[in-house]
Scaffold this motif. Structure first.
Motif, PDB file in Angstrom:
ATOM      1  N   VAL A 122       0.856  -1.178   0.000  1.00  0.00           N
ATOM      2  CA  VAL A 122       0.000   0.000   0.000  1.00  0.00           C
ATOM      3  C   VAL A 122       0.894   1.230   0.000  1.00  0.00           C
ATOM      4  CG1 VAL A 122      -1.755   1.318   1.231  1.00  0.00           C
ATOM      5  CG2 VAL A 122      -1.859  -1.179   1.210  1.00  0.00           C
ATOM      6  N   GLU A 123       0.774   2.056  -1.024  1.00  0.00           N
ATOM      7  CA  GLU A 123       1.581   3.271  -1.113  1.00  0.00           C
ATOM      8  C   GLU A 123       0.778   4.455  -0.590  1.00  0.00           C
ATOM      9  OE1 GLU A 123       4.731   5.251  -4.243  1.00  0.00           O
ATOM     10  OE2 GLU A 123       3.013   4.178  -5.031  1.00  0.00           O
ATOM     11  N   VAL A 124       1.417   5.267   0.243  1.00  0.00           N
ATOM     12  CA  VAL A 124       0.768   6.449   0.808  1.00  0.00           C
ATOM     13  C   VAL A 124       1.559   7.678   0.407  1.00  0.00           C
ATOM     14  CG1 VAL A 124      -0.197   5.189   2.758  1.00  0.00           C
ATOM     15  CG2 VAL A 124       2.040   6.237   2.979  1.00  0.00           C
ATOM     16  N   ASP A 125       0.861   8.799   0.272  1.00  0.00           N
ATOM     17  CA  ASP A 125       1.496  10.053  -0.094  1.00  0.00           C
ATOM     18  C   ASP A 125       2.178  10.669   1.117  1.00  0.00           C
ATOM     19  OD1 ASP A 125       1.434  13.174  -0.619  1.00  0.00           O
ATOM     20  OD2 ASP A 125       1.240  12.195  -2.568  1.00  0.00           O
ATOM     21  N   ARG A 126       3.314  11.287   0.914  1.00  0.00           N
ATOM     22  CA  ARG A 126       4.060  11.862   2.034  1.00  0.00           C
ATOM     23  C   ARG A 126       3.306  13.006   2.694  1.00  0.00           C
ATOM     24  NH1 ARG A 126       8.929  15.648  -0.355  1.00  0.00           N
ATOM     25  NH2 ARG A 126       7.639  17.060  -1.578  1.00  0.00           N
ATOM     26  N   VAL A 148       3.620  -0.997   3.830  1.00  0.00           N
ATOM     27  CA  VAL A 148       3.129   0.369   3.621  1.00  0.00           C
ATOM     28  C   VAL A 148       4.329   1.235   3.257  1.00  0.00           C
ATOM     29  CG1 VAL A 148       2.001   2.363   4.654  1.00  0.00           C
ATOM     30  CG2 VAL A 148       1.184   0.056   5.176  1.00  0.00           C
ATOM     31  N   LEU A 149       4.331   1.768   2.048  1.00  0.00           N
ATOM     32  CA  LEU A 149       5.474   2.508   1.511  1.00  0.00           C
ATOM     33  C   LEU A 149       5.146   3.987   1.403  1.00  0.00           C
ATOM     34  CD1 LEU A 149       8.277   2.654   0.108  1.00  0.00           C
ATOM     35  CD2 LEU A 149       7.097   2.151  -2.042  1.00  0.00           C
ATOM     36  N   CYS A 150       6.015   4.809   1.981  1.00  0.00           N
ATOM     37  CA  CYS A 150       5.907   6.264   1.854  1.00  0.00           C
ATOM     38  C   CYS A 150       7.200   6.774   1.230  1.00  0.00           C
ATOM     39  CB  CYS A 150       5.675   6.914   3.217  1.00  0.00           C
ATOM     40  SG  CYS A 150       5.448   8.707   3.130  1.00  0.00           S
ATOM     41  N   ASP A 151       7.098   7.299   0.016  1.00  0.00           N
ATOM     42  CA  ASP A 151       8.276   7.728  -0.724  1.00  0.00           C
ATOM     43  C   ASP A 151       8.599   9.188  -0.416  1.00  0.00           C
ATOM     44  OD1 ASP A 151      10.385   7.409  -2.479  1.00  0.00           O
ATOM     45  OD2 ASP A 151       9.208   7.936  -4.249  1.00  0.00           O
ATOM     46  N   ASP A 152       9.899   9.464  -0.266  1.00  0.00           N
ATOM     47  CA  ASP A 152      10.397  10.832  -0.072  1.00  0.00           C
ATOM     48  C   ASP A 152       9.786  11.479   1.168  1.00  0.00           C
ATOM     49  OD1 ASP A 152      11.992  12.986  -0.638  1.00  0.00           O
ATOM     50  OD2 ASP A 152      10.610  13.893  -2.071  1.00  0.00           O
ATOM     51  N   LEU A 153       9.836  10.767   2.279  1.00  0.00           N
ATOM     52  CA  LEU A 153       9.246  11.251   3.518  1.00  0.00           C
ATOM     53  C   LEU A 153      10.107  12.330   4.158  1.00  0.00           C
ATOM     54  CD1 LEU A 153       7.151  10.947   5.838  1.00  0.00           C
ATOM     55  CD2 LEU A 153       8.662   9.198   6.804  1.00  0.00           C
ATOM     56  N   SER A 154       9.485  13.423   4.556  1.00  0.00           N
ATOM     57  CA  SER A 154      10.113  14.432   5.407  1.00  0.00           C
ATOM     58  C   SER A 154       8.988  15.218   6.046  1.00  0.00           C
ATOM     59  CB  SER A 154      11.049  15.365   4.631  1.00  0.00           C
ATOM     60  OG  SER A 154      10.310  16.190   3.755  1.00  0.00           O
ATOM     61  N   PHE A 155       9.298  15.882   7.133  1.00  0.00           N
ATOM     62  CA  PHE A 155       8.242  16.515   7.911  1.00  0.00           C
ATOM     63  C   PHE A 155       8.181  18.005   7.626  1.00  0.00           C
ATOM     64  CE2 PHE A 155       9.434  12.759  10.501  1.00  0.00           C
ATOM     65  CZ  PHE A 155       8.292  12.030  10.197  1.00  0.00           C
ATOM     66  N   GLU A 156       7.820  18.337   6.382  1.00  0.00           N
ATOM     67  CA  GLU A 156       7.668  19.734   6.024  1.00  0.00           C
ATOM     68  C   GLU A 156       6.516  20.385   6.794  1.00  0.00           C
ATOM     69  OE1 GLU A 156       9.906  20.990   4.248  1.00  0.00           O
ATOM     70  OE2 GLU A 156      10.834  19.240   3.317  1.00  0.00           O
ATOM     71  N   GLU A 157       5.554  19.569   7.220  1.00  0.00           N
ATOM     72  CA  GLU A 157       4.421  20.116   7.953  1.00  0.00           C
ATOM     73  C   GLU A 157       4.733  20.282   9.439  1.00  0.00           C
ATOM     74  OE1 GLU A 157       1.075  17.659   7.246  1.00  0.00           O
ATOM     75  OE2 GLU A 157       1.039  18.005   5.089  1.00  0.00           O
ATOM     76  N   GLY A 158       5.912  19.860   9.886  1.00  0.00           N
ATOM     77  CA  GLY A 158       6.288  20.068  11.268  1.00  0.00           C
ATOM     78  C   GLY A 158       6.008  18.874  12.146  1.00  0.00           C
ATOM     79  N   ALA A 159       5.927  19.166  13.461  1.00  0.00           N
ATOM     80  CA  ALA A 159       5.877  18.109  14.456  1.00  0.00           C
ATOM     81  C   ALA A 159       4.574  17.323  14.432  1.00  0.00           C
ATOM     82  CB  ALA A 159       6.096  18.705  15.844  1.00  0.00           C
ATOM     83  N   ALA A 160       3.488  17.887  13.904  1.00  0.00           N
ATOM     84  CA  ALA A 160       2.216  17.166  13.893  1.00  0.00           C
ATOM     85  C   ALA A 160       2.321  15.876  13.082  1.00  0.00           C
ATOM     86  CB  ALA A 160       1.109  18.062  13.326  1.00  0.00           C
TER      87      ALA A 160
END
Length: 288
Positions: A122-126, A148-160
């Motif tokens: 299952v692919e999920v959007d970052r 469950v695959l999340c490509d190019d993950l980073s927390f641009e939205e912050g700590a939430a």
């Protein structure tokens, strides 16, 4: 005119309330049924409606990925343990752009799934990391096992987003689902967003957010790094692709090096983009 409290007999009032309840039930949408994963192996998840959309099988074979033999072996070991019900670790694939992180994860899944019909991806959007806890809860009760695959993950939205991912991996009081292996790819080992700084929140709040984001990487028991590709490995990848797809060209390596120079770097992605250009120049179709 006002009605006295006992204008309607109790029996009539009950009948009226039952008709109102029946009308409301007809207007309300039916509860969503349990998702079916029988008709495909790869899916994309949409948080709106918690729906799963089937995707075609990933076509690139695992042995076509060159220069990442150690990474393939380590990832496959962990994936096969998960698929066979043995202890496993969530995996973080980190390193330079175009190194083949996402391609390796999908190709390895296809290889492992050949003899394991219960294994799904299952692919999920970052940008939808905050929906992961609900997704994991939905998959927990399914019969299948899920990568469950999340490509190019980073927390641009912050700590939430970081907190949501930690909640999904830890699973709350019920613990993490045993039938879910989470795989994330990232250009940065600690998943920190670019330009991370104080902003308008102040030093203390920014430091707390940074600690929240960095601590997520500790939830991944398996870290696999993808270093930059040297020239020898790049040419090996080009020759491997050219042989696989029967693309003969004079001065193949010289042209490949010129292509990499124009692109400003060498990687598995750049090698395959050169092969696509070469195939187009030769008038030959590729299966990808």
């Amino acid at each position: 005119m006002s009605l006295e409290p006992n204008t309607f007999p109790n029996a009539d009032l009950k009948a009226v309330l039952e008709r109102i309840a029946e009308a409301l039930e007809r207007l309300a949408p039916p509860p969503p049924g349990a998702p079916s994963f029988a008709h495909a192996r790869l899916f994309r998840h949409e948080p709106d409606g918690n729906s799963f959309h089937a995707a075609p099988d990933y076509p690139l074979p695992l042995d076509a990925l060159v220069g990442v033999d150690r990474q393939k072996q380590r990832f496959m070991e962990n994936l096969e343990r998960f698929a066979d019900g043995l202890p496993f670790n969530h995996a973080l694939l980190w390193g330079v752009r175009g190194a083949g992180k996402s391609s390796m994860a999908k190709a390895a899944f296809m290889a492992a799934g050949e003899s394991r019909a219960h294994l799904k991806l299952v692919e999920v959007d970052r940008d939808q990391v905050t929906a992961l806890p609900a997704l994991f809860d939905a998959l927990r009760v399914a019969e299948q096992s899920f990568v469950v695959l999340c490509d190019d993950l980073s927390f641009e939205e912050g700590a939430a987003a970081a907190k949501a991912l930690k909640s999904a991996l830890e699973g709350g009081v019920s613990g993490p689902p045993k039938n879910v292996l989470f795989v994330a790819t990232s250009n940065r080992r600690h998943l920190m967003p670019r330009g991370h700084g104080e902003g308008d929140r102040g030093a203390i709040a920014s430091a707390e957010d940074a600690e929240e984001e960095v601590s997520v990487s500790d939830r991944f028991g398996l870290w696999i790094g993808f270093p930059p590709m040297d020239q020898q490995t790049y040419l090996q990848a080009v020759n491997t692709y050219a042989k696989r797809y029967e693309l003969a060209s004079p001065e193949l390596e010289r042209r490949a090096l010129q292509w990499a120079q124009l692109r400003g770097g060498r990687s598995g992605r750049v090698a395959f983009q050169f092969i696509r250009d070469l195939a187009g120049d030769l008038g030959k179709a590729l299966p990808l």
